[in-house]
Write a protein that holds these residues in place. Sequence first.
Motif, PDB file in Angstrom:
ATOM      1  N   THR A  43     -20.886  27.364 -23.123  1.00 60.98           N
ATOM      2  CA  THR A  43     -21.025  26.827 -21.773  1.00 60.98           C
ATOM      3  C   THR A  43     -22.137  25.777 -21.750  1.00 60.98           C
ATOM      4  O   THR A  43     -23.213  26.002 -22.290  1.00 60.98           O
ATOM      5  N   GLU A  44     -21.837  24.672 -21.106  1.00 52.88           N
ATOM      6  CA  GLU A  44     -22.807  23.578 -21.144  1.00 52.88           C
ATOM      7  C   GLU A  44     -23.549  23.460 -19.824  1.00 52.88           C
ATOM      8  O   GLU A  44     -22.967  23.647 -18.758  1.00 52.88           O
ATOM      9  N   LEU A  45     -24.819  23.161 -19.913  1.00 56.11           N
ATOM     10  CA  LEU A  45     -25.544  22.802 -18.698  1.00 56.11           C
ATOM     11  C   LEU A  45     -26.667  21.824 -19.007  1.00 56.11           C
ATOM     12  O   LEU A  45     -26.948  21.544 -20.162  1.00 56.11           O
ATOM     13  N   ASP A  46     -27.222  21.308 -17.941  1.00 57.37           N
ATOM     14  CA  ASP A  46     -28.191  20.222 -18.064  1.00 57.37           C
ATOM     15  C   ASP A  46     -29.360  20.636 -18.952  1.00 57.37           C
ATOM     16  O   ASP A  46     -29.871  21.746 -18.868  1.00 57.37           O
ATOM     17  N   LYS A  47     -29.784  19.675 -19.776  1.00 55.17           N
ATOM     18  CA  LYS A  47     -30.860  19.951 -20.732  1.00 55.17           C
ATOM     19  C   LYS A  47     -32.124  20.436 -20.020  1.00 55.17           C
ATOM     20  O   LYS A  47     -32.765  21.382 -20.458  1.00 55.17           O
ATOM     21  N   THR A  48     -32.481  19.776 -18.924  1.00 59.12           N
ATOM     22  CA  THR A  48     -33.683  20.172 -18.191  1.00 59.12           C
ATOM     23  C   THR A  48     -33.580  21.616 -17.730  1.00 59.12           C
ATOM     24  O   THR A  48     -34.548  22.368 -17.782  1.00 59.12           O
ATOM     25  N   VAL A  49     -32.388  21.981 -17.265  1.00 58.23           N
ATOM     26  CA  VAL A  49     -32.206  23.350 -16.782  1.00 58.23           C
ATOM     27  C   VAL A  49     -32.354  24.318 -17.943  1.00 58.23           C
ATOM     28  O   VAL A  49     -33.026  25.347 -17.834  1.00 58.23           O
ATOM     29  N   ILE A  50     -31.759  23.969 -19.069  1.00 61.36           N
ATOM     30  CA  ILE A  50     -31.834  24.850 -20.238  1.00 61.36           C
ATOM     31  C   ILE A  50     -33.277  25.059 -20.653  1.00 61.36           C
ATOM     32  O   ILE A  50     -33.703  26.168 -20.954  1.00 61.36           O
ATOM     33  N   GLU A  51     -34.050  23.981 -20.619  1.00 59.71           N
ATOM     34  CA  GLU A  51     -35.451  24.104 -21.012  1.00 59.71           C
ATOM     35  C   GLU A  51     -36.195  25.058 -20.098  1.00 59.71           C
ATOM     36  O   GLU A  51     -37.073  25.792 -20.518  1.00 59.71           O
ATOM     37  N   LYS A  52     -35.832  25.021 -18.818  1.00 60.52           N
ATOM     38  CA  LYS A  52     -36.616  25.796 -17.858  1.00 60.52           C
ATOM     39  C   LYS A  52     -36.088  27.208 -17.648  1.00 60.52           C
ATOM     40  O   LYS A  52     -36.747  28.021 -17.020  1.00 60.52           O
ATOM     41  N   ILE A  53     -34.910  27.496 -18.168  1.00 57.77           N
ATOM     42  CA  ILE A  53     -34.333  28.801 -17.907  1.00 57.77           C
ATOM     43  C   ILE A  53     -34.794  29.829 -18.935  1.00 57.77           C
ATOM     44  O   ILE A  53     -34.659  31.036 -18.718  1.00 57.77           O
ATOM     45  N   GLY A  54     -35.381  29.344 -20.029  1.00 60.07           N
ATOM     46  CA  GLY A  54     -35.784  30.241 -21.108  1.00 60.07           C
ATOM     47  C   GLY A  54     -36.728  31.353 -20.647  1.00 60.07           C
ATOM     48  O   GLY A  54     -36.486  32.532 -20.913  1.00 60.07           O
ATOM     49  N   ASP A  55     -37.766  30.986 -19.907  1.00 62.98           N
ATOM     50  CA  ASP A  55     -38.759  31.983 -19.502  1.00 62.98           C
ATOM     51  C   ASP A  55     -38.177  33.046 -18.577  1.00 62.98           C
ATOM     52  O   ASP A  55     -38.346  34.237 -18.843  1.00 62.98           O
TER      53      ASP A  55
END
Lengths: 190, 758
Positions: free
Chosen positions: B433-445
């Motif tokens: 599943t693909e999503l915006d890079k910025t979102v991916i960076e911020k969803i980790g925590d």
Amino acid sequence: MSSPTTQLAPTPAADQSAVAAGLTEQQQFLTFSLGEEMFAIGILAIREIIEYGNLTEVPMVPPFIRGVINLRGAVVPVVDMAVRFGRPAGEITKRTCIVIIETSDLDPSVAGSHGQQMGIVVDAVSEVLEIPPADIEPPPEFGARIRIDFISGMGKVNGKFVVMLDVNRILALDEVAVLAAMSAPERGAS
Amino acid sequence: MNLDDALKTFVIESRELLESMEEALLRVEQSPGDRDLIAAIFRAAHTIKGSAGLFGLDHVVSFTHNAENVLDMVRSGELGITGELVALFLQVCDHMGLLVDHIEAGTEPTVETHARSAELVGSLKTLAGRPAAEENTPPVRHETPLERDNTNYGEGVESDNWHLSLRFGADVLKHGMDPVAFIRYLTTFGRIVTIVTLTESIPGGPEMDPECCYLGFEINFRSDADKQTIESAFEFVRDDARIRILPPHSKIDEYLELINGLPEEEMRLGEILVRCGTLTQAEIDAALATQAAARDSGEREPAIGEVLLAQQVVQPAVVDAALQKQRQVKESKQGDAALIRVNAEKLDEHINQIGELIIASAGINLAALKTGIPELLEAASVMNRLVENIRDSALQLRMIQIGATFNKFQRVVRDVSKEIGKDIRLEISGAETELDKTVIEKIGDPLTHLVRNSMDHGIEAAELRLARGKPAHGTLRLNAYHDSGSIAIEVSDDGGGLPRERILAKAIERGLVKPDQVLSDNEIHNLIFEPGFSTAEQVNNLSGRGVGMDVVRRNITALRGSIEIESVEGRGTTMRIRLPLTLAIIDGFLVGVGNSSFVVPLEMVVECVELTDDEIAAAQGRDQLNLRGEVLPFIRLRDLFGIPEAPPPERSEAEKLLLASVDEELAFLLQPIKRENVVVVNYAGMRAGLVVDMLQGEYQTVIRPLGAVFNGLQGVSGFTILGSGQVALILDIPGLIRRVADSESRRNRQLTKHRITE
């Protein structure tokens, strides 16, 4: 849809000397008026001059921020110079202009000021002048009616003094932005 | 490319390699027999070592070298994959990451780092079970006898000739040896039937060193001499050349090995076979002719391998090996070409430009509507559609798969489950599943938080699980999928579920809920997002301190997302995060107050109702509305923002234009009759109304950030530029509601104070 742009058109005299000397640019200044007074800004900081208009007001910000404009797709905050200097806002006339300034990051103490574009509202733009360093006096200790750190010097033009402004100080991001944040709760409480 | 750039690339690549190494390590623990995984781990370590050597990073090289030694033993089967080995290598992985961090920061490794290096090297050597002294002895070269072994299976090929494959080392000439001399010497006891010179490894002009030998030869050699004689011809260069000698009628296997041993270069199958001496040029020409004939007659072009087979020129196994080699070469080339590394800044710049394009095209549309020229309208609508396509594909560029983020949790789950002594397995689905890079960076925590929470609180201890009739090992599931324009990420466990009664009791104890209040399951579950809320009896270093869930919710809210909980006691819990696909462009709802326009994120708009005089009268001066029996507090944007009442007449033209761009269904709302509307918004369970003058319909909103000047502004989340060129403000509804609520409570407090002082 930006307002029609007025190209920076130096006066013929200044133009010729600029071509002749090439490197004398830093001695060129844009002069403009606020009320009765004349001020000058080094032209290197100036991007363009546009007609006043199409301004969107932003609520809940300090009064010296007039609002924002759309500059070819970029949202640029506009500061009213008169209000920033603690004077009443000037009346909007046909000659009122917005001068688009790019604050430089020359001042390392101002973090994040790199390439920030801002507009300043002035009552009228007059001309681009060459003021040789010899004709620039250090700012006076008092009596200028504006904050001393806003002034970079006093230029002698035709026997009169113009106040030369330090735009990086006036539009210093930390100051402008902090003020915006501070005024929010104040206003909310009122 | 200067060295700094190269070093940066090294750092990036090393990180990627370490990531894949870690992933492979975690997977190899589950399936210890997987040769591919072991090879992948070895390759990662080896590549890092090699690249580090190029930069003269000796400490990295020496450290990695030790790791590689152990890995080599694993690869050759001398060492088995054990939990201990994997655990050690995970530490090695982390340590290599640390070394890479030092390289990136340009700092020398600290004393502790060196100590850690030494410690790990010590463990590695213990694991390898051999003293340090042995480590550098060169591997014993196993000379494979060249005698033809008739006991081996495999038919001999037709060729009656010897096949010699020579690759001279680069330093041969410097050592005073001339390759031509050896070849000439061959002719003293036999005849060279064919000779193919391999020139592929000659580098381009400036890099080429005229004193180096770059050549290789494939020789088809007819001779009655025995291999001892032929081998002795190359006696002097044996150490710095790769020499393979295949006797006549060699086994196919040996040819296959030779083909696979050829340098990696894209060459035609026929050429490979010719070079190997399996086929003559005449045979291959004949095969090519058949292929051409087939093509001319319009048939499906048979692959050259098939043609050769049909003519029974070569054995199938030989063709297969050659075909496979060709495919490998091609695939690795394609892999390189299919991906381009792009600077993220360039990409952002590109997307910004497209944002401007959308704004510009909205302007053109508006102008076209104004003129009413059919051709212009037509052209504008075509352009609009194209711009929309471009926007979609541009936003797609920023999309990356969530798989890499999910895979990081393999490690988290492994470490945490060891730490808390529970056997927990991680299942991943929807990794593509693909999503915006910025979102991916911020969803980790937030994800890490949820995963840890599920492992610690959700999944029960093994005894309890068995008692409840569940398998002893707990299962944690990460799942992602697209769902109507947003993306959902689920963290689910098969644990005990949220303890409804305990949460309620805790909430009553903390005064969050009144004892007589009746709450739905969902409302109770959402209580865990309250700040400082924890039902854990004891606090450990994982979770239980009650900080966390509220932070998780705040982080997700900041990404314009939401989180919901589904939980069945005793069966498990599913946390579902919903996020917008992108942060750059949203669907907005445009409203007007006086001359100003504002955008409300469309997803928050529930409905729009008319604010009639009757209702204003019924509200008795309160800012509240009776919405079908419910109390709806509302905010008058005009008062809040201090917008002047009557629109100046010269603006009406612009307003007409705005009207024209609005959907037909909504047009009736825009009648010039003076009336106010209430936009009912819903966020985080709160409902509120915004009183506006005009409803202007849906609007594709390109978000312009507030910028440094307006960062402190509460209630506004960004700007957007309308088709008319006007700037509009995007309202931050939660911020706005909070702001109004705060200022009211402050006013009430002040009033109370006044009364007391009076």
